[in-house]
Design an enzyme around this catalytic site. Structure first.
Site, short mmCIF file in Angstrom:
data_model
loop_
_atom_site.label_atom_id
_atom_site.label_comp_id
_atom_site.label_asym_id
_atom_site.label_seq_id
_atom_site.Cartn_x
_atom_site.Cartn_y
_atom_site.Cartn_z
N GLN A 1 0.82 -1.21 0.00
CA GLN A 1 0.00 0.00 0.00
C GLN A 1 0.85 1.26 0.00
O GLN A 1 2.07 1.22 0.19
CB GLN A 1 -0.92 0.00 1.22
CG GLN A 1 -0.20 -0.05 2.55
CD GLN A 1 -1.16 -0.25 3.71
OE1 GLN A 1 -1.45 0.70 4.44
NE2 GLN A 1 -1.66 -1.47 3.88
N HIS B 1 4.80 0.23 0.62
CA HIS B 1 5.32 -0.55 1.73
C HIS B 1 4.35 -1.68 2.08
O HIS B 1 3.17 -1.65 1.70
CB HIS B 1 5.55 0.32 2.97
CG HIS B 1 4.31 0.98 3.49
ND1 HIS B 1 3.80 2.15 2.94
CD2 HIS B 1 3.44 0.63 4.48
CE1 HIS B 1 2.70 2.49 3.58
NE2 HIS B 1 2.46 1.59 4.52
N ARG C 1 -4.12 0.78 -2.33
CA ARG C 1 -3.48 -0.54 -2.31
C ARG C 1 -2.88 -0.87 -3.66
O ARG C 1 -3.41 -0.51 -4.70
CB ARG C 1 -4.49 -1.60 -1.88
CG ARG C 1 -4.91 -1.42 -0.42
CD ARG C 1 -6.02 -2.37 0.00
NE ARG C 1 -6.30 -2.20 1.43
CZ ARG C 1 -7.11 -1.27 1.92
NH1 ARG C 1 -7.73 -0.44 1.11
NH2 ARG C 1 -7.29 -1.18 3.23
#
Length: 403
Positions: A99, A265, A284
């Site tokens: 995301q 990340h 996302r």
């Protein structure tokens, strides 16, 4: 000083045992992913006020009744009459989604556009639930594994080439041939937009190769092990290949990772404390069955390689160890308190104190009133309360604002 009664969020990726062990409670048999401390409307902490231990009130209601008394005038002037951060214990037993979070201007613009379009705020395809950005800081309590930021394109091309999967070669070629920002953008766009059946075959072949390379000594052994694990959890998911573009990070207990806007990340495994601006805005990139808005994602992602900045706390003269970050909404620090040691906490801002080992004692310096915190317990200290902190081999995390 108010002892907090907090809510545990039972997301599927959570650990069955980590949070109960920290709290000294019996496992329920269900995943316990996050314990929330704060006044987020989704699960505000509760407190007992006015000596009525039987009547618990939402911390958000308590703050709304007296914002300046609870938060301090500086915080209210800067952030309005609300607690601007959310503090958590996070326990990941399996990977979270890949995301990214928007910056403040993009969050405001995106929220306004979705409001104007009439997109319901609880719609599954809604990107912007609020107008705020969501910088965050994760501090490891155990060994913690994650993915953070793009690896340098040439190094990622080498990672892909070693897998020897034909369908990955075009991505490796792009990473060699284009300037960094263009290369990363084009590869991520191609991965997320690929045909689902074709990508499922690529993921299966890549996972098999990653399993083989993870069993061998090599500079990217951890990367391949993580890739194989992601493929087991999310078979056929485009995010398995997208994750190969990112740095693999291992944190030791006490080390932290700061995540600013636009940095892709994912948290993979471990127990930590997390603090963030009070926002639900998440875009996302994969490793999830939830909605992925590729055009909006590409507007938000920062296409630049970055070495993960692993933070270690820096101690001041009073013994407070601070994790430095460039945001005002939150400030995270910790105290390690030997028997007989005491630290006086500053006033003027709201504070949440979390004990993660030993026993901590909070004492009001004006009245002598005390509150004891055992491992896993937390307290809210209003801005006007003068408090000293002592302990018996205790470690206490302090969450407040940086104004």
């Amino acid at each position: 000083m108010d002892r907090l009664v907090n809510t545990v969020r039972p997301y599927a990726w959570g650990s069955v045992t980590a949070i109960p062990e920290l709290l000294g409670a019996a496992p329920t048999g269900e995943p316990q992913a996050e314990l929330w401390m704060g006044a987020h409307p989704g699960a505000p902490s509760r407190v007992a006020r006015d000596g009525d231990g039987a009547q618990l009130r939402s911390l958000s209601e308590v703050i709304a009744a007296d914002p300046e008394g609870e938060l301090g005038p500086r915080a209210v002037e800067r952030f309005g009459p609300r607690l601007p951060f959310l503090f958590k214990i996070l326990a990941a037993a399996s990977p979270l989604s890949l995301q990214v979070h928007p910056d403040l201007s993009r969050a405001e613009a995106g929220h306004a556009a979705e409001e104007a379009a009439g997109v319901p705020r609880d719609a599954s395809h809604r990107n912007y639930k609020d107008t705020n950005h969501k910088p965050e800081l994760l501090c490891a309590l155990t060994h913690f594994e994650g993915l953070c930021g793009f690896r340098a394109p040439d190094e990622t091309a080498a990672v892909l080439a070693a897998l020897d999967v034909d369908s990955l070669q075009p991505y490796a070629d792009l990473l060699h041939a284009k300037p960094e920002a263009d290369a990363l953008r084009e590869v991520l766009t191609a991965v997320l937009g690929a045909d689902h059946e074709d990508m499922a075959r690529t993921v299966a072949e890549t996972a098999a190769a990653a399993e083989r390379l993870a069993a061998q000594e090599g500079p990217h052994r951890d990367v391949y092990a993580a890739c194989a694990s992601l493929a087991r959890h999310y078979p056929g998911d485009h995010g398995v290949i997208a994750a190969l573009l990112l740095n693999h990070v291992r944190l030791q207990p006490g080390e932290a990772l700061y995540l600013g806007a636009g940095v892709p990340h994912a948290y993979l495994d471990g127990l930590g404390v997390e603090i963030m601006a009070n926002s639900d805005n998440v875009l996302r990139c994969g490793l999830t069955p939830k909605h992925i808005d590729i055009p909006e994602l590409l507007r938000v992602v920062r296409f630049e390689s970055t070495a993960p900045a692993v933070l270690r706390p820096e101690a001041d003269a009073g013994g407070e160890e601070v994790y430095g970050t460039p945001v005002e909404e939150f400030r995270l620090s910790r105290f390690d308190l030997a028997p007989g040691a005491e630290a006086t906490l500053p006033t003027g801002t709201p504070q949440i104190l979390l004990c993660t080992s030993g026993t901590a004692v909070l004492r009001r310096t004006d009245s002598g009133e005390e509150l004891r915190l055992s491992r896993g317990e937390s307290a809210f200290v209003r801005a006007t309360e003068p408090v000293a902190l002592a302990g018996d081999d205790a470690r206490v995390f302090r969450a407040t604002v940086a104004v």
